[in-house]
Design an enzyme around this catalytic site. Structure first.
Site, PDB file in Angstrom:
ATOM      1  N   CYS A   1       7.771  22.390  -4.061  1.00  0.00           N
ATOM      2  CA  CYS A   1       6.567  22.903  -4.722  1.00  0.00           C
ATOM      3  C   CYS A   1       6.436  22.369  -6.141  1.00  0.00           C
ATOM      4  O   CYS A   1       5.459  22.666  -6.828  1.00  0.00           O
ATOM      5  CB  CYS A   1       6.568  24.430  -4.709  1.00  0.00           C
ATOM      6  SG  CYS A   1       6.635  25.051  -3.027  1.00  0.00           S
TER       7      CYS A   1
ATOM      8  N   SER B   1       2.373  34.420  -2.863  1.00  0.00           N
ATOM      9  CA  SER B   1       1.211  33.546  -2.906  1.00  0.00           C
ATOM     10  C   SER B   1       0.797  33.279  -1.461  1.00  0.00           C
ATOM     11  O   SER B   1       1.609  33.340  -0.551  1.00  0.00           O
ATOM     12  CB  SER B   1       1.550  32.237  -3.621  1.00  0.00           C
ATOM     13  OG  SER B   1       2.723  31.667  -3.081  1.00  0.00           O
TER      14      SER B   1
ATOM     15  N   HIS C   1      -1.858  28.541  -3.958  1.00  0.00           N
ATOM     16  CA  HIS C   1      -0.658  27.710  -4.049  1.00  0.00           C
ATOM     17  C   HIS C   1      -0.660  26.617  -2.981  1.00  0.00           C
ATOM     18  O   HIS C   1       0.108  26.666  -2.020  1.00  0.00           O
ATOM     19  CB  HIS C   1       0.584  28.605  -3.911  1.00  0.00           C
ATOM     20  CG  HIS C   1       1.881  27.903  -4.132  1.00  0.00           C
ATOM     21  ND1 HIS C   1       2.007  26.765  -4.902  1.00  0.00           N
ATOM     22  CD2 HIS C   1       3.141  28.178  -3.681  1.00  0.00           C
ATOM     23  CE1 HIS C   1       3.271  26.373  -4.911  1.00  0.00           C
ATOM     24  NE2 HIS C   1       3.985  27.204  -4.174  1.00  0.00           N
TER      25      HIS C   1
END
Lengths: 413, 445
Positions: A97, A230, A357
């Site tokens: 991420c 998220s 996200h």
């Protein structure tokens, strides 16, 4: 990292973060794919810098298109965004991420190394191609594969649930839950001010009450409820990385740009468990290094974009920063210090919980948000930037505190 | 024989039908979960899916596969624990796939009754035909050395009669799912007077594991669900016959259907519900029930007339609606059957005329889909029905009359001892028929 040249960011662009919560989202209907998001974000930035002919290189951040979309090799998709990028350098960076942050960093290095004056940085992820239960498998790739078998069905929620459980033991169940719920509420409040946010349409009368929902380990995790997480998002963000010469080439006024004044990139051993579940040691290190590289203190920050993939990560980051003592981050958040009117506004367009996200895009999205805030472009979500605290910062995390990209910015002069 | 052993060899009769396929699915999932328990490792579990032809059974495994996949995706947290010792299954996707295969491996499609001779439990979901049920049970019981238990999904036939005629000695119980069994939460459990207590005990445990809401009904033809529904439908039909004199048949159908849906706040109008269940099924159930209710005439000539014309309603195998009182397009009513011209008429103009005849709904009206998720539903319904009572429009009058009739039917079920109490009647109608409120209420007094 030492900055031997001035590095600027400008011309940011975010697509919407598409997924549950957006009115446009219908899981039963076809949705735009990678190509759509890359084109929209890439072209959104190119339009602001006078076109692709001004670009020397493209830097793509993406985590798992190879599984979500069965598509790797995203660097070579940049000429599809604009034919003017044909035969120019392009590549993809991956650090889970933190892929978006790594894409920024790669572009910054090219400008520092004088191999480029203008880099188009683009982060993208399209994750709604599979149901969340299978998406959890894909995202688990950000952890050590040897741990997957023993892990939770929802692997990362499971990892951060363990952190939330340990934190609740440390500060008390009730206080911990209230802090996480407050973080969620702030995220929704902020997202409602940003029309590209996944939670922009959220009209729930009492987000705090939702956040206070008791976790149910039988169907999800023991210490996190779904509001602590998220959501699954599709989206892309792009921004230009420029030298002084690059700014001139693109006709961008400095007041419309932000300057990179410090940065850090740190990794921790993917195969090791956290020494202390209630601390984000690697984030703490990266923050310290980035502030040192910028030569500023945290008190000079106007706003920060932190990596709240889970509410607990947001709360723990306030401690990693030193805004609160270990074990006091919950109080710090509950007291409103991280809200948009608080001492240090965090995630002013909703962050990962509220804005969304799209994993590989998040690092770039964070930079776009700071660019908007420091140059007065944040619209309804705009906060006041005090002249004595002119800096903004992004903290982009890959995995469970494993790859961190922290960047400090200020408005260019 | 304990619960788990009882479920080691099961047969479902009529497994390819709309009720049978759901029962097969739920039983397969329950058997799979049992077979994955550590204490059952190595034991063989078999589920025979019996139906008339392989053509019927062909789609069944596809249905089970699709539904099992959905179920597995919802319970992956538990499945990971069940497969914890399988080092080769790491990702959710791999575990879900293995589970689906595991469920499918339990199922043996068959057209031959011999497969049932090894079963300890027989689930029956064939036509509402007592003679057929008795014939099947007698044959199985004569050839099966395990003295099997029988659960029948009948919605109307008295259980004790099947018990006596097939000489089962109390090894039978009514276990009535609602359609579709995989989704509907309600099960009516009907022990006959001779039903063995251990059969009832097993069935209660089975229903609980399936997470069903159980209402126990007395063993009286039609039980609670159809006891209410058939009489409620007959009221609607009677109103159509009355209104038809003034408004004509097709408009009367549209009017009464609207009253039942919009005025009584139900998920669908009464004639749409009849189409959903099937005019043929309605006729059959009434035929079964009528002899047991000598003080009433549970019969509708209108349904006979429609059946004679081949207008049957019910559903196709793919779940789409067949033509009945109405024709449907993507689930919406498109046209209405005219008994006089023997053809369908577009609903648009009929609906406008029906609306005009019924009059305006009051401002307090609440739609069913809003009512069911409203926490202050009872107060809002009370306000709505109160306004109806004070109105002179035809729609309001028909609605109050219908509400009172529904109340009377519910009270009669309790008075006749079919239901043990009014709450059971309300639970059946609210969970089995998705009504927003129970028929036994204070709204219409």
């Amino acid at each position: 990292m030492k900055l031997r040249r001035k590095i600027y960011l400008a011309a940011g662009y975010n697509t919407i973060s598409l997924g549950t919560g957006r009115k446009e989202f219908n899981p039963k209907k076809d949705r735009p794919g990678l190509e759509h998001y890359m084109k929209e974000a890439g072209q959104g930035t190119l339009q602001q810098i006078g076109g692709a002919e001004h670009v020397d290189e493209s830097s793509v951040g993406n985590f798992m298109a190879s599984r979500f979309n069965k598509q790797a090799h995203l660097g070579a998709m940049m000429p599809m965004v604009d034919a003017g990028l044909m035969y120019k350098p392009a590549y993809r960076s991956e650090g889970a991420c933190a892929s978006g942050g790594l894409a920024l960093l790669a572009g910054i290095r090219s400008v520092l190394g004088e191999s480029a004056e203008v880099v188009l940085a683009l982060g993208v992820e399209v994750q709604n191609t599979v149901k969340a239960i299978y998406g959890a498998d894909v995202l688990a790739g950000a952890g050590w594969y040897q741990k997957r078998k023993a892990g939770h069905a929802y692997f990362f929620p499971g990892q951060f649930s363990d952190r939330a459980g340990a934190y609740a033991q440390k500060v008390g169940e009730e206080k911990s839950r209230l802090a996480l719920a407050t973080w969620f509420k702030n995220a929704i409040d902020n997202a409602r001010l940003c029309d590209t946010a996944q939670e922009y349409h959220n009209a729930h009368p009492d987000p705090l009450a939702l956040g206070l929902s008791k976790p149910n380990g039988k169907v999800f995790t023991d210490h996190l409820n779904v509001f602590d997480c998220s959501k699954v998002s599709d989206g892309a963000s792009a921004i230009a990385i420029l030298s002084e010469e690059g700014l001139k080439r693109c006709g961008i006024d400095k007041k419309d740009a932000i300057e990179v004044v410090g940065l850090a990139n740190t990794v921790a051993d993917l195969t090791q468990d956290p020494a202390d579940l209630t601390r984000l040691d690697n984030i703490e290190t990266a923050i310290r290094e980035a502030l040192k590289s910028a030569g500023i203190t945290k008190e000079q920050l106007a706003t920060v974009e932190v990596h709240d993939c889970f509410t607990i990560a947001g709360v723990l980051t306030t401690e990693a920063f030193g805004f609160a003592e270990p074990g006091k981050g919950a109080d710090f958040v509950i007291e409103g210090n991280t809200s948009r009117t608080g001492k240090i506004p965090m995630n002013t367009t909703g962050g990962l919980i509220g804005w969304g996200h799209p994993t590989g895009a998040t690092g770039v999205h964070q930079a776009v948000t700071i660019w908007e805030q420091l140059t007065g472009r944040a619209g309804a979500a705009q906060i006041t930037i005090h002249p004595d605290r002119p800096y903004g910062m992004t903290i982009n995390m890959g995995g469970d505190d494993k790859t961190i990209v922290a960047i400090v910015y200020k408005r260019a002069e | 024989m304990n619960y788990s052993e009882r479920l080691q060899n099961v047969s479902v009769l009529g497994a390819a039908g709309k009720m049978g396929s759901g029962i097969l699915l739920l039983t397969a999932l329950e058997m799979a979960d049992l077979s994955l328990k550590p204490e059952n490792k190595g034991k063989k579990f078999v589920l025979n899916a019996i139906d008339l032809s392989y053509d019927h059974l062909m789609g069944l495994l596809d249905y089970v596969r699709t539904q099992t996949l959905k179920a597995a995706e919802k319970k992956t947290v538990q499945l990971r624990a069940l497969y914890a010792d399988r080092a080769d299954l790491i990702e959710n996707g791999e575990i879900i796939e293995e589970y689906v295969l595991h469920v499918l491996r339990l199922i043996r499609p068959a057209t031959d009754m011999k497969a049932t001779y090894e079963s300890h439990l027989i689930f029956e979901a064939v036509n509402e035909n007592k003679a057929l049920k008795v014939k099947l049970f007698t044959e199985i019981d004569a050839n099966n050395p395990h003295t099997p238990w029988f659960l029948t999904n009948t919605s109307s036939v008295p259980i004790h009669e099947i018990d006596e005629e097939a000489k089962l000695g109390g090894r039978i119980l009514g276990f009535h799912f609602y359609n579709p069994p995989a989704i509907q939460k309600l099960v009516e459990m009907i022990p006959a007077k001779g039903t063995l207590p251990e059969v009832t005990e097993f069935s209660a445990a089975y229903a609980k594991n399936l997470r069903k809401i159980v209402v126990q009904s007395n063993d009286f033809a039609g039980f609670i669900g159809n006891g209410h529904f058939m009489r409620d439908a007959l009221h609607g039909i009677q109103k159509v016959e009355e209104l038809a004199k003034t408004y004509g048949f097709v408009q009367a159908v549209v009017m009464v259907n609207k009253v039942a849906q919009d005025y009584l706040v139900r998920p669908m109008g009464i004639f749409q519900l009849i189409d959903y269940v099937g005019i043929d099924v309605m006729q059959f159930i009434m035929k079964v029930m009528n002899p047991y209710n000598p003080s009433e005439n549970l019969h509708a000539s209108l349904l006979d007339a429609l059946m004679d014309l081949g207008v049957k309603g019910g559903q196709n195998n793919d779940g789409s609606q067949k033509d009945g009182f109405f024709q449907y397009e993507k689930g919406r009513i498109k046209s209405v059957y005219n008994l006089d011209t023997k053809s369908y008429e577009a609903i648009d103009t009929l609906q406008a005329a029906a609306d005009a005849a019924l009059g305006q709904l009051p401002a307090t009206a609440i739609a069913w889909k809003n009512a069911i998720k409203d926490s202050s539903k009872d107060a809002k319904l009370a306000a709505f029905f109160q306004s109806l009572k004070s109105m002179n429009e035809l729609g309001a009058k028909l609605a109050i009359e219908y509400g009172k009739k529904s109340l009377a039917i519910g009270e009669k079920l309790v008075a006749d001892g079919v239901a043990f109490n009014a709450q059971d009647v309300n639970t059946v109608m609210m969970t089995g028929f998705f009504h927003a409120y129970g028929p036994v209420n204070e709204f219409f007094n």
